[in-house]
Design an enzyme around this catalytic site. Structure first.
Site, PDB file in Angstrom:
ATOM      1  N   HIS A 207       0.877  -1.181   0.000  1.00 16.72           N
ATOM      2  CA  HIS A 207       0.000   0.000   0.000  1.00 16.72           C
ATOM      3  C   HIS A 207       0.903   1.215   0.000  1.00 16.72           C
ATOM      4  O   HIS A 207       1.730   1.392   0.895  1.00 16.72           O
ATOM      5  CB  HIS A 207      -0.907   0.012   1.233  1.00 16.72           C
ATOM      6  CG  HIS A 207      -1.790   1.222   1.261  1.00 16.72           C
ATOM      7  ND1 HIS A 207      -3.048   1.247   0.686  1.00 16.72           N
ATOM      8  CD2 HIS A 207      -1.571   2.464   1.743  1.00 16.72           C
ATOM      9  CE1 HIS A 207      -3.564   2.450   0.823  1.00 16.72           C
ATOM     10  NE2 HIS A 207      -2.697   3.207   1.470  1.00 16.72           N
ATOM     11  N   CYS A 208       0.750   2.071  -1.004  1.00 12.64           N
ATOM     12  CA  CYS A 208       1.639   3.227  -1.145  1.00 12.64           C
ATOM     13  C   CYS A 208       0.874   4.502  -0.782  1.00 12.64           C
ATOM     14  O   CYS A 208       0.015   4.949  -1.556  1.00 12.64           O
ATOM     15  CB  CYS A 208       2.167   3.318  -2.580  1.00 12.64           C
ATOM     16  SG  CYS A 208       3.314   4.688  -2.793  1.00 12.64           S
ATOM     17  N   PRO A 209       1.159   5.114   0.368  1.00  9.68           N
ATOM     18  CA  PRO A 209       0.459   6.359   0.714  1.00  9.68           C
ATOM     19  C   PRO A 209       0.820   7.499  -0.230  1.00  9.68           C
ATOM     20  O   PRO A 209       0.019   8.421  -0.428  1.00  9.68           O
ATOM     21  CB  PRO A 209       0.930   6.650   2.144  1.00  9.68           C
ATOM     22  CG  PRO A 209       2.170   5.860   2.335  1.00  9.68           C
ATOM     23  CD  PRO A 209       2.096   4.689   1.409  1.00  9.68           C
ATOM     24  N   GLY A 212      -1.543   7.114  -2.804  1.00  2.00           N
ATOM     25  CA  GLY A 212      -2.891   7.043  -2.231  1.00  2.00           C
ATOM     26  C   GLY A 212      -3.683   5.829  -2.656  1.00  2.00           C
ATOM     27  O   GLY A 212      -4.913   5.896  -2.792  1.00  2.00           O
TER      28      GLY A 212
END
Ligand SMILES: [Zn+2]
Ligand SMILES: [Zn+2]
Length: 397
Positions: A207-209, A212
């Site tokens: 999951h890449c913040p 997003g």
């Protein structure tokens, strides 16, 4: 990145309450309308007074939807806006304060190359962020109950609860499929549950913040193109700004040149501090692409020190070029969640008989699935039996 927690459910435990499944609003229609629809054999639809709702409005994961469900993003998208803002502001300052000088004194090719790189970076970022990363639809309550029954039947001969795992053979290597207690299904190979978005994602990378969104089967190639092109853009702007300052300081000292173009100093600072991490990330993902690995598998060490190096990674095609082609140039997979579809009442059909892959019950029209979860998982598991042709059959969905 984190997997959802597991717990053992003893045999005989009743199926989980259907609260985890999106509430089927169509069934809240008045009883008379539902009875009339059932009598005619047609699926019940919403009453004329009630606005027809689309399935994204009751999506069980923690996502936000825009443009009527066409675009989706993780719930906390502040860091994504920071990424977008940094790229747009730094590139904007470069186009406004450096490009006119460089185009006049060197060549017009500089703003042209920078413009092409900028639009490529932004388009790849938006494709990564707003795409469905490869979310698998959750099982409907009836499908989950059917699967619970199947699992319970496995444990009748012993006192211990049956293990919630399935095994499939991939490239002569046994791979365990774990049961997801949130999505109520066995996860297909390389699928993991994202704890941020609360969805099972196929070929889950991480999951890449910064973008997003989860990075998975349907947006990995855009993510890779994004970080690779961003490396080039950052290095290009950095080199051009240095050249700009060097040319300006020819007639005077360097400090005077810095004072003359304060925007260039800001660009220099942003590029200097970001270029190392972007280059490092690009290099790491180039290694992952060449080995046909995911970040999730690499960090967990899923295929290291297991039965020797020849079976280290069952998904690898044993050739760097073939791995790169398989990851970056494979078919475009359709989204499996029907975000734009309208919610309708349950239209049940009889369960199919037993097979090798457990029965996952009937398809509920209120579920997010494009196809029945049972049929979908059977196709996914079957397609993984031959890793040389990964999931080709899904491209026809
Ligand atoms: Zn899940
Ligand atoms: Zn996620």
């Amino acid at each position: 990145m984190k997997e959802c927690e597991y717990r053992q459910i003893p045999p005989g435990t009743p199926a989980a309450p259907p609260s985890l499944e999106p509430p089927p609003p169509a069934t809240s229609c008045d009883t008379a309308a539902a009875a009339a629809a059932a009598a005619t054999g047609a699926a019940a639809t919403t009453t004329p007074t009630q606005r027809p709702r689309r399935k994204w409005e009751v999506f069980p994961g923690r996502n936000r939807f825009y443009c009527g469900g066409r675009l989706m993003l993780a719930r906390h998208s502040g860091v994504f806006l920071l990424t977008l803002g940094l790229i747009v502001v730094t590139s904007g300052l470069f186009f406004a304060f450096d490009c006119p000088f460089l185009a006049h004194n060197l060549t017009l090719a500089i703003p042209v190359i920078a413009g092409i790189l900028f639009f490529f970076v932004i388009s790849c970022l938006l494709q990564t962020s707003f795409r469905d990363p490869g979310i698998l639809p959750r099982a409907s309550p009836s499908e989950a109950a059917d699967l619970e029954k199947w699992i319970d039947n496995l444990g009748t001969s012993t006192y211990r609860p049956p293990a919630r795992t399935m095994e499939v053979v991939i490239n002569k290597y046994m791979v365990k499929l774990k049961y997801c207690y949130t999505c109520k299904m066995f996860r297909p190979p390389r699928t993991s549950h994202c704890s941020v978005c609360d969805n099972c994602v196929e070929r889950f990378d991480h999951h890449c913040p910064w973008v997003g969104n989860c990075v998975g089967k349907r947006n990995y190639r855009y993510f890779y193109a994004f970080i690779l092109s961003l490396s080039f853009l950052t290095a290009f702007i950095f080199a051009c700004v240095i050249t700009h300052l060097a040319l300006r300081s020819q007639g005077s000292d360097f400090l005077t040149a810095l004072k003359a173009t304060p925007a260039s100093v800001l660009e220099l600072v942003v590029c200097f501090f970001s270029v190392w991490s972007i280059f490092g990330l690009s290099g790491f993902h180039t290694y992952l692409v060449a080995s046909n690995l995911t970040t999730n598998e690499d960090l967990k060490g899923a295929w290291s020190n297991k039965r020797g190096s020849e079976f280290a990674n069952p998904y690898s095609h044993k050739s760097i070029l073939t791995n790169c082609c398989a990851v970056l140039c494979g078919p475009f997979y359709p989204s499996l969640i029907d975000r734009r579809g309208f919610i309708q009442a349950d239209a049940g059909s009889p369960s199919t008989p037993k097979s090798e892959i457990p029965s996952f019950g009937t398809k509920s029209d209120a579920s997010m699935c494009v196809r029945g979860t049972k049929e979908l998982l059977r196709t996914l598991c079957a397609s993984w039996q031959n890793p040389r042709q990964p999931q080709e059959s899904l491209s026809n969905i």
